[in-house]
Design a protein around this motif. Structure first.
Motif, PDB file in Angstrom:
ATOM      1  N   PRO A   1       0.800  -1.242   0.000  1.00 57.90           N
ATOM      2  CA  PRO A   1       0.000   0.000   0.000  1.00 57.90           C
ATOM      3  C   PRO A   1       0.824   1.280   0.000  1.00 57.90           C
ATOM      4  O   PRO A   1       0.332   2.322  -0.425  1.00 57.90           O
ATOM      5  CB  PRO A   1      -0.820  -0.110   1.280  1.00 57.90           C
ATOM      6  N   ARG A   2       2.077   1.226   0.464  1.00 62.95           N
ATOM      7  CA  ARG A   2       2.868   2.458   0.577  1.00 62.95           C
ATOM      8  C   ARG A   2       4.341   2.187   0.312  1.00 62.95           C
ATOM      9  O   ARG A   2       4.777   1.029   0.252  1.00 62.95           O
ATOM     10  CB  ARG A   2       2.672   3.087   1.951  1.00 62.95           C
ATOM     11  N   LEU A   3       5.083   3.262   0.155  1.00 63.97           N
ATOM     12  CA  LEU A   3       6.533   3.160  -0.025  1.00 63.97           C
ATOM     13  C   LEU A   3       7.165   2.489   1.194  1.00 63.97           C
ATOM     14  O   LEU A   3       6.625   2.565   2.305  1.00 63.97           O
ATOM     15  CB  LEU A   3       7.143   4.553  -0.207  1.00 63.97           C
ATOM     16  N   PRO A   4       8.322   1.837   1.019  1.00 62.80           N
ATOM     17  CA  PRO A   4       8.966   1.177   2.160  1.00 62.80           C
ATOM     18  C   PRO A   4       9.407   2.154   3.249  1.00 62.80           C
ATOM     19  O   PRO A   4       9.628   1.754   4.389  1.00 62.80           O
ATOM     20  CB  PRO A   4      10.171   0.478   1.522  1.00 62.80           C
ATOM     21  N   MET A   5       9.549   3.433   2.890  1.00 61.84           N
ATOM     22  CA  MET A   5       9.901   4.486   3.852  1.00 61.84           C
ATOM     23  C   MET A   5       9.426   5.808   3.274  1.00 61.84           C
ATOM     24  O   MET A   5       9.142   5.896   2.077  1.00 61.84           O
ATOM     25  CB  MET A   5      11.415   4.504   4.112  1.00 61.84           C
ATOM     26  N   PRO A   6       9.314   6.856   4.090  1.00 66.63           N
ATOM     27  CA  PRO A   6       8.896   8.161   3.546  1.00 66.63           C
ATOM     28  C   PRO A   6       9.798   8.584   2.398  1.00 66.63           C
ATOM     29  O   PRO A   6      10.988   8.262   2.361  1.00 66.63           O
ATOM     30  CB  PRO A   6       9.050   9.096   4.754  1.00 66.63           C
ATOM     31  N   LEU A   7       9.217   9.343   1.449  1.00 69.79           N
ATOM     32  CA  LEU A   7       9.928   9.678   0.219  1.00 69.79           C
ATOM     33  C   LEU A   7      11.246  10.407   0.490  1.00 69.79           C
ATOM     34  O   LEU A   7      12.267  10.095  -0.137  1.00 69.79           O
ATOM     35  CB  LEU A   7       9.031  10.526  -0.688  1.00 69.79           C
ATOM     36  N   THR A   8      11.243  11.355   1.405  1.00 66.98           N
ATOM     37  CA  THR A   8      12.480  12.083   1.713  1.00 66.98           C
ATOM     38  C   THR A   8      13.551  11.134   2.246  1.00 66.98           C
ATOM     39  O   THR A   8      14.719  11.207   1.858  1.00 66.98           O
ATOM     40  CB  THR A   8      12.212  13.200   2.742  1.00 66.98           C
ATOM     41  N   MET A   9      13.155  10.228   3.108  1.00 69.79           N
ATOM     42  CA  MET A   9      14.096   9.258   3.649  1.00 69.79           C
ATOM     43  C   MET A   9      14.601   8.325   2.545  1.00 69.79           C
ATOM     44  O   MET A   9      15.785   7.965   2.510  1.00 69.79           O
ATOM     45  CB  MET A   9      13.425   8.452   4.768  1.00 69.79           C
ATOM     46  N   LEU A  10      13.714   7.963   1.628  1.00 72.50           N
ATOM     47  CA  LEU A  10      14.108   7.097   0.513  1.00 72.50           C
ATOM     48  C   LEU A  10      15.143   7.790  -0.375  1.00 72.50           C
ATOM     49  O   LEU A  10      16.099   7.167  -0.836  1.00 72.50           O
ATOM     50  CB  LEU A  10      12.865   6.732  -0.309  1.00 72.50           C
ATOM     51  N   TYR A  11      14.967   9.082  -0.570  1.00 74.03           N
ATOM     52  CA  TYR A  11      15.905   9.861  -1.378  1.00 74.03           C
ATOM     53  C   TYR A  11      17.292   9.863  -0.727  1.00 74.03           C
ATOM     54  O   TYR A  11      18.312   9.634  -1.398  1.00 74.03           O
ATOM     55  CB  TYR A  11      15.381  11.286  -1.538  1.00 74.03           C
ATOM     56  N   TYR A  12      17.338  10.091   0.577  1.00 72.37           N
ATOM     57  CA  TYR A  12      18.636  10.133   1.258  1.00 72.37           C
ATOM     58  C   TYR A  12      19.244   8.745   1.421  1.00 72.37           C
ATOM     59  O   TYR A  12      20.466   8.592   1.460  1.00 72.37           O
ATOM     60  CB  TYR A  12      18.504  10.845   2.604  1.00 72.37           C
ATOM     61  N   PHE A  13      18.396   7.734   1.483  1.00 74.95           N
ATOM     62  CA  PHE A  13      18.907   6.358   1.473  1.00 74.95           C
ATOM     63  C   PHE A  13      19.596   6.068   0.140  1.00 74.95           C
ATOM     64  O   PHE A  13      20.676   5.452   0.101  1.00 74.95           O
ATOM     65  CB  PHE A  13      17.759   5.372   1.699  1.00 74.95           C
ATOM     66  N   ALA A  14      18.993   6.538  -0.960  1.00 68.83           N
ATOM     67  CA  ALA A  14      19.616   6.366  -2.279  1.00 68.83           C
ATOM     68  C   ALA A  14      20.944   7.118  -2.349  1.00 68.83           C
ATOM     69  O   ALA A  14      21.925   6.630  -2.927  1.00 68.83           O
ATOM     70  CB  ALA A  14      18.662   6.859  -3.370  1.00 68.83           C
ATOM     71  N   LEU A  15      20.987   8.315  -1.755  1.00 71.69           N
ATOM     72  CA  LEU A  15      22.242   9.084  -1.710  1.00 71.69           C
ATOM     73  C   LEU A  15      23.311   8.320  -0.946  1.00 71.69           C
ATOM     74  O   LEU A  15      24.482   8.269  -1.375  1.00 71.69           O
ATOM     75  CB  LEU A  15      21.988  10.438  -1.054  1.00 71.69           C
ATOM     76  N   LEU A  16      22.934   7.699   0.159  1.00 74.25           N
ATOM     77  CA  LEU A  16      23.883   6.910   0.938  1.00 74.25           C
ATOM     78  C   LEU A  16      24.442   5.752   0.104  1.00 74.25           C
ATOM     79  O   LEU A  16      25.659   5.492   0.130  1.00 74.25           O
ATOM     80  CB  LEU A  16      23.187   6.373   2.201  1.00 74.25           C
ATOM     81  N   LEU A  17      23.572   5.077  -0.631  1.00 74.46           N
ATOM     82  CA  LEU A  17      24.030   3.982  -1.491  1.00 74.46           C
ATOM     83  C   LEU A  17      24.994   4.491  -2.564  1.00 74.46           C
ATOM     84  O   LEU A  17      25.990   3.826  -2.882  1.00 74.46           O
ATOM     85  CB  LEU A  17      22.837   3.292  -2.143  1.00 74.46           C
TER      86      LEU A  17
ATOM     87  N   TYR B   1      30.464  -1.529  -7.412  1.00 77.60           N
ATOM     88  CA  TYR B   1      29.187  -1.797  -6.762  1.00 77.60           C
ATOM     89  C   TYR B   1      28.126  -0.869  -7.351  1.00 77.60           C
ATOM     90  O   TYR B   1      28.258   0.354  -7.307  1.00 77.60           O
ATOM     91  CB  TYR B   1      29.311  -1.575  -5.250  1.00 77.60           C
ATOM     92  N   ILE B   2      27.070  -1.453  -7.923  1.00 73.22           N
ATOM     93  CA  ILE B   2      25.972  -0.683  -8.496  1.00 73.22           C
ATOM     94  C   ILE B   2      24.770  -0.794  -7.564  1.00 73.22           C
ATOM     95  O   ILE B   2      24.205  -1.874  -7.398  1.00 73.22           O
ATOM     96  CB  ILE B   2      25.589  -1.195  -9.902  1.00 73.22           C
ATOM     97  N   PRO B   3      24.364   0.317  -6.926  1.00 74.96           N
ATOM     98  CA  PRO B   3      23.226   0.255  -6.009  1.00 74.96           C
ATOM     99  C   PRO B   3      21.941  -0.136  -6.736  1.00 74.96           C
ATOM    100  O   PRO B   3      21.799   0.085  -7.949  1.00 74.96           O
ATOM    101  CB  PRO B   3      23.126   1.693  -5.475  1.00 74.96           C
ATOM    102  N   SER B   4      21.006  -0.683  -5.974  1.00 81.84           N
ATOM    103  CA  SER B   4      19.726  -1.094  -6.553  1.00 81.84           C
ATOM    104  C   SER B   4      18.832   0.101  -6.871  1.00 81.84           C
ATOM    105  O   SER B   4      17.840  -0.031  -7.585  1.00 81.84           O
ATOM    106  CB  SER B   4      18.996  -2.037  -5.593  1.00 81.84           C
ATOM    107  N   THR B   5      19.174   1.267  -6.343  1.00 76.63           N
ATOM    108  CA  THR B   5      18.444   2.492  -6.656  1.00 76.63           C
ATOM    109  C   THR B   5      19.398   3.668  -6.554  1.00 76.63           C
ATOM    110  O   THR B   5      20.529   3.534  -6.087  1.00 76.63           O
ATOM    111  CB  THR B   5      17.229   2.688  -5.730  1.00 76.63           C
ATOM    112  N   ASN B   6      18.951   4.824  -7.008  1.00 79.12           N
ATOM    113  CA  ASN B   6      19.747   6.048  -6.936  1.00 79.12           C
ATOM    114  C   ASN B   6      18.780   7.230  -6.888  1.00 79.12           C
ATOM    115  O   ASN B   6      17.563   7.078  -7.064  1.00 79.12           O
ATOM    116  CB  ASN B   6      20.715   6.152  -8.129  1.00 79.12           C
ATOM    117  N   ARG B   7      19.322   8.429  -6.620  1.00 78.31           N
ATOM    118  CA  ARG B   7      18.461   9.606  -6.477  1.00 78.31           C
ATOM    119  C   ARG B   7      17.690   9.905  -7.761  1.00 78.31           C
ATOM    120  O   ARG B   7      16.519  10.299  -7.728  1.00 78.31           O
ATOM    121  CB  ARG B   7      19.308  10.818  -6.082  1.00 78.31           C
ATOM    122  N   HIS B   8      18.357   9.705  -8.918  1.00 76.48           N
ATOM    123  CA  HIS B   8      17.680   9.938 -10.195  1.00 76.48           C
ATOM    124  C   HIS B   8      16.453   9.037 -10.323  1.00 76.48           C
ATOM    125  O   HIS B   8      15.366   9.495 -10.707  1.00 76.48           O
ATOM    126  CB  HIS B   8      18.649   9.679 -11.341  1.00 76.48           C
TER     127      HIS B   8
END
Length: 377
Positions: free
Chosen positions: A286-302, A315-322
């Motif tokens: 029903p929803r994103l695994p985490m709030p969108l802002t947190m997901l964005y910064y998680f992608a930045l961390l990766l 290492y290629i992350p499974s997601t990115n900010r783009h």
């Protein structure tokens, strides 16, 4: 204007979209004199599909590299129409930037040069919605068109490469060819393309099967986009090719780009996957695994981890900010200009597209289950 008697080259003819364009050209058009199918390699499935055609059009298979100048000259000699779909698609950063540039940008420029040498008059380029955006700020667009003002700040290599290639194609319009005629070009910016054979859709189905038939939600419901069925994108190419050869229509089309969508309901990318397969019993979170802002910064961390590991391992992350921005930004466009300038009207309704795609997925699921099970073992 008909394409009867025309010699046509389709690059990327073995790909997801290229095969559908070829199918329409062979099955729906008055007999072309010749159609040349160019790709670096063709699957046995694609060759089998092309081999079933029994019409009078001569079909020639050309396997080779778009970066090979000699090969491109041979492919273009005697051709009057080029439909250029070949490119590397990369949303994760899997491909080195140099390779993207060599194929998507330099390859397109070499093809244009070959067209000039071989007096190819008509050139249609398969572009992408990503040359528009969304930009890194996630500025939304609702039912935009070719005149919609938008700050296209492209930071991801794939989008940059497609934009540069499109620019080359549109700027080449009006170039004087060796026989004194001129090159006429246009570009079709398609939305996200779905349908039978879609490799991205197959990947999402695989992940869903691994998650007990439930899709992970990677885009919020409010992030409305307008995906387009592969059959309609292919049909737009055929209609554009006809119109570009008609002087009255060509004068409006030359050097122009067009958004290609259809009547698929506006929905998020995640909800599209669900809509196409819910009749098969698939569900969606029903929803994103985490709030969108947190997901964005998680992608930045990766991305930072990937950068730090680069000297030692790739290492290629499974997601990115783009990708987070792309999947969660409302971004919809109308096909009105394509309808007005060259008569584009979707060939398939949403219900037809949904049914065809669902049937393909249903036929694929048992095989994918066995494959994923054997891979896990």
């Amino acid at each position: 204007m008909s394409l009867a008697g025309v010699s046509c080259l389709v690059t990327g003819a073995g790909g997801f979209l290229g095969q559908r364009i070829v199918q329409l050209l062979l099955e729906e058009e008055e007999e072309l004199a010749e159609i040349r199918l160019l790709d670096k390699a063709f699957s046995n499935e694609a060759l089998g599909r092309f081999g079933k055609f029994q019409g009078k059009t001569e079909v020639k298979i050309l396997e080779g590299d778009i970066r090979d100048v000699t090969f491109m000259l041979r492919a273009c000699r005697g051709v009057s129409l080029v439909i250029h779909t070949a490119s590397i698609i990369d949303t994760l950063g899997l491909i080195e930037k140099q390779m993207l540039w060599e194929v998507n940008v330099t390859g397109t420029q070499l093809l244009l040069e070959a067209c000039a040498h071989c007096n190819v008059q008509y050139f249609i380029y398969t572009s992408s919605i990503e040359v528009t955006g969304p930009n890194y700020k996630g500025d939304p667009v609702f039912n935009g068109d070719e005149d919609t003002a938008y700050e296209s700040i492209l930071t991801f290599p794939y989008a940059q490469s497609k934009r540069l290639a499109e620019d080359s194609v549109l700027k080449a319009d009006g170039q004087v060819l060796e026989d004194g005629s001129v090159l006429m070009t246009c570009a079709l910016r398609s939305m996200y393309i779905f349908g039978e054979g879609c490799p991205f859709l197959q990947g999402h189905v695989d992940k869903c099967l691994l998650n007990k038939n439930v899709y992970l939600r990677f885009s919020r419901k409010e992030a409305l986009v307008n995906p387009v069925y592969v059959g309609n994108v292919a049909w737009a190419h055929v209609q554009a090719a006809k119109a570009l050869r008609a002087p009255q229509k060509a004068k409006h089309m030359r050097g122009q780009f067009y958004y290609i969508s259809d009547d698929t309901p506006h929905m998020s990318y995640a909800d599209l996957n669900y809509e196409l397969t819910r009749e098969l019993g698939f569900g969606i979170e029903p929803r994103l695994p985490m709030p969108l802002t947190m997901l964005y910064y998680f992608a930045l961390l990766l991305e930072m981890v990937s950068f730090l590991l680069r000297p030692f391992v790739r290492y290629i992350p499974s997601t990115n900010r783009h990708l987070v921005t792309l999947l969660n930004t409302p971004f919809t466009f109308s096909y009105r200009k394509a309808q007005k300038d060259f008569g584009y009207v979707p060939r398939y309704t949403w219900e037809e597209a949904k049914q065809r795609t669902c049937q393909w997925i249903a036929s694929m699921v048992p095989q994918r289950r066995l494959y994923l099970k054997s891979k896990a073992a």
